[in-house]
Design an enzyme around this catalytic site. Structure first.
Site, PDB file in Angstrom:
ATOM      1  N   ASP A 186      17.460 -11.800  13.682  1.00  0.00           N
ATOM      2  CA  ASP A 186      16.752 -11.269  14.837  1.00  0.00           C
ATOM      3  C   ASP A 186      16.645 -12.404  15.856  1.00  0.00           C
ATOM      4  O   ASP A 186      16.795 -13.576  15.499  1.00  0.00           O
ATOM      5  CB  ASP A 186      15.371 -10.805  14.361  1.00  0.00           C
ATOM      6  CG  ASP A 186      14.524 -10.274  15.492  1.00  0.00           C
ATOM      7  OD1 ASP A 186      15.094  -9.725  16.445  1.00  0.00           O
ATOM      8  OD2 ASP A 186      13.293 -10.416  15.411  1.00  0.00           O
ATOM      9  N   ASP A 196      11.756  -4.965  11.587  1.00  0.00           N
ATOM     10  CA  ASP A 196      12.773  -5.645  10.784  1.00  0.00           C
ATOM     11  C   ASP A 196      12.694  -5.262   9.309  1.00  0.00           C
ATOM     12  O   ASP A 196      13.614  -5.570   8.548  1.00  0.00           O
ATOM     13  CB  ASP A 196      12.626  -7.167  10.911  1.00  0.00           C
ATOM     14  CG  ASP A 196      12.906  -7.655  12.322  1.00  0.00           C
ATOM     15  OD1 ASP A 196      13.787  -7.071  12.969  1.00  0.00           O
ATOM     16  OD2 ASP A 196      12.237  -8.599  12.770  1.00  0.00           O
TER      17      ASP A 196
END
Length: 685
Positions: free
Chosen positions: A385, A582
């Site tokens: 990320d 996530d």
């Protein structure tokens, strides 16, 4: 939509739990509501195995720091040495027959009785072939042929080996125990106008607690005081003190280094970061690595095979050897049994993983099990990320450009308008430090959906937002602004373009070094996935050396990307993230890594590895520790098998005595222990 400079060319992410979402409109966020999804993959986790055999005994022979733990071995050693002295140096007529037998039996009992008890317990649960039964059988055989000193020595050196193993395991767990020691036992909570000392578990959310200089924070909370410096090493492994200001979060376990401070409790003790970390570490040993499970299963098969081979070594020569001497072949079989004890293998493998987990925790990395050390050592593809992982996740004003207006006055005007908003961009603007902080007041503030804000400041009409806002009001501006990659806020005062500010998320200082270190440690491909617009994503990726980057992604797009990567069976994928969104990708990857300092609870719970320092460079450190652990484990396996094979052959051929077998067995165990402990002294940064 909040009253803000909404719908700038790109929106920054909301802090903490909603990092890296796609927010181009701010009206329709593609949030993935943080499914607390646990791994679909298993990695042969040992908690499903229940360790249902005696090969999994924990070698816990008491506290190695306590002298009482060593008393049985010392007693047996002294009696054994005295017996050997009477046999060979101070020969006496009384030390024969039943007296000699009783003497050696007494010298055997301190170290032998616990093994006999374990053997009997094993028989009750139908565990007939264990290292305990092998040792007990070897002793009985030695006593049956009058080799009393050898019988005692077998058990004495076995016990000494166990003590060394126990001490080594405790040392390997040292970092984990140090972590347990940071658990605060009391909290000073404000009740009825005074601070009362209570158990942290009894403090409720919203209550105020006081922490004096040198004390540990007992609970997570918001700093009410002006600020202080904290030692965070117990949680993060970072020795450098951290300054925490008013309004920021203090985590349980941090040590206050300066003045007396007050916190507003934000989490119950059971939900605090410290309690969560303790739970993760304490449960780490329940998840066994494939290698460890393989060795334990091997020991279950290996031990009975050795037993029957020893029996064959006594029986078969009777029919094939011309001058068969029972006592001689029984002695060979006993040597065979002693050297074949699988204890060195069974303990040295988990000890290696304990060492790896301990070394990782010392570096601010929490592995939730030895199985993840195994998988991490094989990782060749790292997917990350962006916001909060490679960047700070904190947006700041990077540049101020004005046309015909003083920059300080320009920022005072803009801040006055943005103070009416709660948007992250507005927060970044209002936190900008100016030389003359005298505040102005904005009135008649209104939000123009998808464009920005309009209001009156100091009698002037002010517009602040994206370039669409200026086009809406037919205000001319410099067209080169449209080519700026970063997020911008353009400002017009009384119908004329006045300037703009550039806002960007800071790249973490170690991000570039982290990517290089990953490539240097066997990672073939680094990939960045982000909800930010593609131009920003590509710029960040290029600046830090990421191989491939994708922007403008919704959470479900990230899942699709990782699923596509995993269709290639040669790729072992680690995903690194910190936001609620996530969690599904962390669960999907071969090994999920969460940034634990600022990461969301969902991400940390779903991940297999937690980086407490929020430093991307720790990803490479985790890979290094995993590979070092794997090397040590396989070195121990090779060492144990090779030495045991040689001495087994020598014993079967009558070329090794029981004394040599005992020393060889204990020697292998000690070498394996010393090798496993090397990881505790290694440096990985």
């Amino acid at each position: 939509m909040s009253a803000s400079c909404c719908d700038h060319d790109e929106k920054p992410k909301a802090p903490a739990t909603t990092k890296d979402h796609t927010d181009h409109d701010h009206d329709h966020k593609g949030h993935a509501h943080g499914h607390d999804t646990h791994k679909g993959h298993n990695h042969d986790e040992g908690h499903n195995d229940h360790d249902d055999d005696h090969a999994d005994h924990d070698h816990d022979h008491g506290d190695p720091s306590s002298f009482r733990t060593y008393v049985p071995a010392i007693t047996s050693l002294l009696l054994l040495l005295m017996g050997i002295g009477f046999d060979h140096f101070f020969k006496s007529s009384f030390f024969t027959g039943w007296v000699r037998f009783v003497w050696y039996a007494l010298s055997y009992m301190p170290v032998g009785w616990p093994v006999i008890k374990e053997t009997l317990e094993g028989f009750k649960s139908k565990q007939f072939f264990t290292e305990f039964s092998l040792m007990a059988l070897a002793m009985l055989g030695a006593f049956s042929i009058g080799e009393y000193p050898e019988g005692v020595a077998v058990m004495l050196f076995y016990a000494v080996g166990e003590l060394f193993q126990s001490a080594a395991v405790n040392r390997a767990k040292g970092n984990i125990k140090a972590l347990l020691d940071v658990r605060p036992h009391t909290a000073a909570v404000l009740r009825e106008g005074t601070y009362q000392t209570v158990a942290p578990e009894s403090v409720d959310i919203g209550e105020t607690i006081q922490i004096r200089s040198g004390e540990k924070a007992p609970l997570d909370g918001e700093m009410l005081s002006n600020g202080s410096s904290f030692n965070t090493s117990a949680l993060t492994g970072e020795s450098k003190p951290k300054n925490i200001n008013q309004g920021e979060t203090v985590l349980a376990g941090m040590v206050n280094l300066d003045k007396v401070i007050e916190l507003k409790v934000s989490r119950k003790f059971a939900d605090s970061s410290l309690a969560r970390i303790l739970d993760l570490v304490q449960n780490a040993s329940s998840r066994k690595a494939k290698t460890e499970l393989m060795i334990r299963r091997f020991a279950q098969v290996y031990t009975p095979i050795v037993f029957f081979l020893a029996m064959a070594l006594v029986v078969l020569p009777y029919v094939i050897v011309e001058h068969y001497v029972f006592r001689e072949w029984l002695y060979r079989a006993l040597v065979f049994l002693v050297i074949s004890c699988p204890c060195a293998l069974v303990i040295s493998i988990p000890l290696g993983y304990f060492g790896g987990i301990g070394a990782a925790s010392r570096n601010g990395i929490l592995f939730k099990g030895g199985n993840y050390l195994d998988v991490m050592a094989k990782v060749n593809t790292v997917v990350m990320d962006k916001t909060g992982t490679l960047t700070e996740g904190v947006f700041e004003v990077q540049d101020v450009q004005t046309t015909g207006m003083d920059k300080t006055e320009f920022m005072r005007t803009l801040i006055a308008l943005e103070q009416k908003s709660t948007h992250p961009i507005a927060k970044a603007v209002t936190q900008f430090v100016i030389d003359n902080p005298q505040a102005l007041e904005a009135t008649d503030v209104e939000e123009i959906s998808g464009h920005g804000l309009k209001g009156t400041v100091n009698g002037a009409t002010v517009l602040a937002g994206n370039t669409k806002l200026l086009r809406k009001f037919d205000i001319a501006y410099d067209a080169t602004i449209d080519s700026i990659v970063e997020t911008i806020v353009v400002v017009a005062i009384n119908g004329a373009y006045t300037g703009h500010v550039t806002i960007a998320d800071q790249i973490k200082t170690d991000a570039q070094a982290a990517v290089k270190a990953m490539h240097d440690n066997g990672v073939n491909q680094t990939i960045m996935l982000s909800g930010d617009k593609s131009a920003i994503t590509q710029k960040v990726a290029q600046s830090i050396g990421i191989d491939t980057a994708y922007g403008d992604l919704l959470p479900e797009d990230k899942v699709a990307h990782v699923e596509k990567i995993k269709t290639d069976p040669s790729k072992v994928v680690a995903f690194v993230g910190d936001g609620v969104n996530d969690a599904p990708v962390l669960a999907l990857s071969d090994v999920g890594i969460a940034m634990g300092g600022m990461g969301s609870d969902a991400a940390i719970e779903t991940a297999d590895v937690v980086i407490q320092t929020d430093q991307p460079s720790k990803i490479a450190t985790a890979i290094k520790i995993s590979k070092a652990t794997k090397h040590i484990v396989w070195q121990n396996i090779g060492l144990a098998f090779s030495v045991k094979a040689i001495v087994l052959l020598l014993g079967a051929g009558g070329l090794a005595t029981m004394w040599e077998a005992v020393f060889a067995d204990v020697g292998v165990a000690l070498l394996a222990i010393l090798n496993a402990m090397r990881i505790q002294r290694m440096t990985f940064d």
